[in-house]
Write an enzyme that holds these catalytic residues in place. Sequence first.
Site, PDB file in Angstrom:
ATOM      1  CB  THR A  35      -0.892   0.027   1.260  1.00  0.00           C
ATOM      2  OG1 THR A  35      -1.647  -1.178   1.306  1.00  0.00           O
ATOM      3  CG2 THR A  35      -1.838   1.216   1.219  1.00  0.00           C
ATOM      4  CE  LYS A  50       1.560   2.211   4.100  1.00  0.00           C
ATOM      5  NZ  LYS A  50       2.069   0.933   3.666  1.00  0.00           N
ATOM      6  CE  LYS A 105      -5.096  -0.853   1.690  1.00  0.00           C
ATOM      7  NZ  LYS A 105      -5.388  -2.053   2.412  1.00  0.00           N
TER       8      LYS A 105
HETATM    9  P1  NAD Z   1       5.835  -6.058   7.370  1.00  0.00           P
HETATM   10  O1  NAD Z   1       6.626  -4.940   7.954  1.00  0.00           O
HETATM   11  O2  NAD Z   1       5.437  -7.209   8.217  1.00  0.00           O
HETATM   12  O3  NAD Z   1       6.625  -6.653   6.092  1.00  0.00           O
HETATM   13  C1  NAD Z   1       7.374  -5.886   5.196  1.00  0.00           C
HETATM   14  C2  NAD Z   1       8.639  -6.678   4.909  1.00  0.00           C
HETATM   15  O4  NAD Z   1       9.362  -6.020   3.885  1.00  0.00           O
HETATM   16  C3  NAD Z   1       9.578  -6.782   6.105  1.00  0.00           C
HETATM   17  O5  NAD Z   1       9.811  -8.151   6.407  1.00  0.00           O
HETATM   18  C4  NAD Z   1      10.843  -6.059   5.654  1.00  0.00           C
HETATM   19  O6  NAD Z   1      12.033  -6.632   6.156  1.00  0.00           O
HETATM   20  C5  NAD Z   1      10.750  -6.217   4.157  1.00  0.00           C
HETATM   21  N1  NAD Z   1      11.521  -5.260   3.373  1.00  0.00           N
HETATM   22  C6  NAD Z   1      11.546  -3.911   3.478  1.00  0.00           C
HETATM   23  N2  NAD Z   1      12.332  -3.386   2.525  1.00  0.00           N
HETATM   24  C7  NAD Z   1      12.813  -4.427   1.798  1.00  0.00           C
HETATM   25  C8  NAD Z   1      13.663  -4.543   0.682  1.00  0.00           C
HETATM   26  N3  NAD Z   1      14.217  -3.467   0.085  1.00  0.00           N
HETATM   27  N4  NAD Z   1      13.961  -5.772   0.200  1.00  0.00           N
HETATM   28  C9  NAD Z   1      13.430  -6.875   0.785  1.00  0.00           C
HETATM   29  N5  NAD Z   1      12.601  -6.834   1.849  1.00  0.00           N
HETATM   30  C10 NAD Z   1      12.291  -5.629   2.344  1.00  0.00           C
HETATM   31  O7  NAD Z   1       4.558  -5.362   6.710  1.00  0.00           O
HETATM   32  P2  NAD Z   1       3.185  -6.085   6.272  1.00  0.00           P
HETATM   33  O8  NAD Z   1       2.222  -6.031   7.397  1.00  0.00           O
HETATM   34  O9  NAD Z   1       3.509  -7.377   5.611  1.00  0.00           O
HETATM   35  O10 NAD Z   1       2.655  -5.049   5.185  1.00  0.00           O
HETATM   36  C11 NAD Z   1       3.222  -4.992   3.881  1.00  0.00           C
HETATM   37  C12 NAD Z   1       2.388  -4.016   3.048  1.00  0.00           C
HETATM   38  O11 NAD Z   1       1.034  -4.479   3.021  1.00  0.00           O
HETATM   39  C13 NAD Z   1       2.336  -2.603   3.610  1.00  0.00           C
HETATM   40  O12 NAD Z   1       2.416  -1.705   2.527  1.00  0.00           O
HETATM   41  C14 NAD Z   1       1.009  -2.538   4.316  1.00  0.00           C
HETATM   42  O13 NAD Z   1       0.466  -1.227   4.378  1.00  0.00           O
HETATM   43  C15 NAD Z   1       0.161  -3.438   3.428  1.00  0.00           C
HETATM   44  N6  NAD Z   1      -1.002  -4.049   4.096  1.00  0.00           N
HETATM   45  C16 NAD Z   1      -0.849  -4.629   5.311  1.00  0.00           C
HETATM   46  C17 NAD Z   1      -1.966  -5.210   5.929  1.00  0.00           C
HETATM   47  C18 NAD Z   1      -1.833  -5.879   7.279  1.00  0.00           C
HETATM   48  O14 NAD Z   1      -2.872  -6.186   7.886  1.00  0.00           O
HETATM   49  N7  NAD Z   1      -0.631  -6.115   7.789  1.00  0.00           N
HETATM   50  C19 NAD Z   1      -3.214  -5.179   5.295  1.00  0.00           C
HETATM   51  C20 NAD Z   1      -3.318  -4.619   4.028  1.00  0.00           C
HETATM   52  C21 NAD Z   1      -2.199  -4.045   3.432  1.00  0.00           C
END
Ligand code: NAD
Length: 298
Positions: free
Chosen positions: A94, A244, A169
Amino acid sequence: MNRTVAFIGLGHMGGPMAANLSRAGHRVLGHDLIPAAVRAAAGTGVEPAASVTGAVAVADVVISMLPAGKHVLGLYGGILADARPGTLFIDCSTIDVADARTAHERAVAAGMRALDAPVSGGVVGAEAATLTFMAGGGDHEFTEARPLLEAMGRKVVHCGGPGAGQAAKICNNMILGVSMIAVSEAFVLAESLGLSPQALYDVASTASGQCWALSVNCPVPGPVPTSPANHDYRPGFAASLMAKDLGLAANAVHEGGVHAELGLRAAELYAAYAERVGDSEDFSGIVRTVRERSGEEA
Ligand code: NAD
């Protein structure tokens, strides 16, 4: 058709999404900056990528699931030159609509194809492969991405051109943030008027006040047994994620010169609330802030 997918970002969402792709028969090469995330994914059939550039070089499709736009643009800057021409880049993070469009332009300028495909449904949806995908990009890209997205989700909607998925979204979540605050205020008002939460729920959930924030994620304990309010506001959809998404909506409101008083106010209220509770509370816990402030104002 089974594809080779480089999956980058194996966090709360990306980990189970990559696992579902692997379960569907695709070859998934996983990469994350955190080694523990890669190890966890390896236990679900995802092959740890020796290097991100090596994985991208052999992939038909590159899927990213990262925290924010700066991570996606940074990643694309580092890997676009390594991919085979025509590789499909699908970003499921997102991020800002403007960043999504920039990512798309950079991918196309490097001879690649691109789609933004953010999700709703949270970690539970990622694990159960019941996410909703909102996709932005061309018809061909969407058609090619569809079977992969369907392996990770239940509903896949093509919203329009580049950035349209992110637009859908943040517009949806602006409705949700504003409606959760409205529902919370109504329940606190009901309390002050001596009206029971159950009575308000019984009326509003079948009347014109009906909405998801009320009937599924009801912010007060009692009426909806599965709502986080009955489980000490454990997420669910964390307050920090709502803050966010409303911040992204506010950026788009300002950039577009849109008059959105409630959306901007909701962004302020959720930013302040998330500063206190972070990702420890469901976003419906904002009802407690409304109640506390009401006590102060009485
Ligand atoms: P998270 O922080 O658990 O996972 C993100 C991962 O990306 C981390 O493990 C981090 O180490 C990795 N990362 C960051 N930069 C990187 C790079 N350059 N190369 C490789 N890995 C890298 O976050 P999440 O909860 O999985 O959310 C991910 C996305 O999904 C976000 O944009 C969030 O807004 C969206 N989202 C999350 C949810 C939820 O409920 N968690 C729901 C809908 C959307």
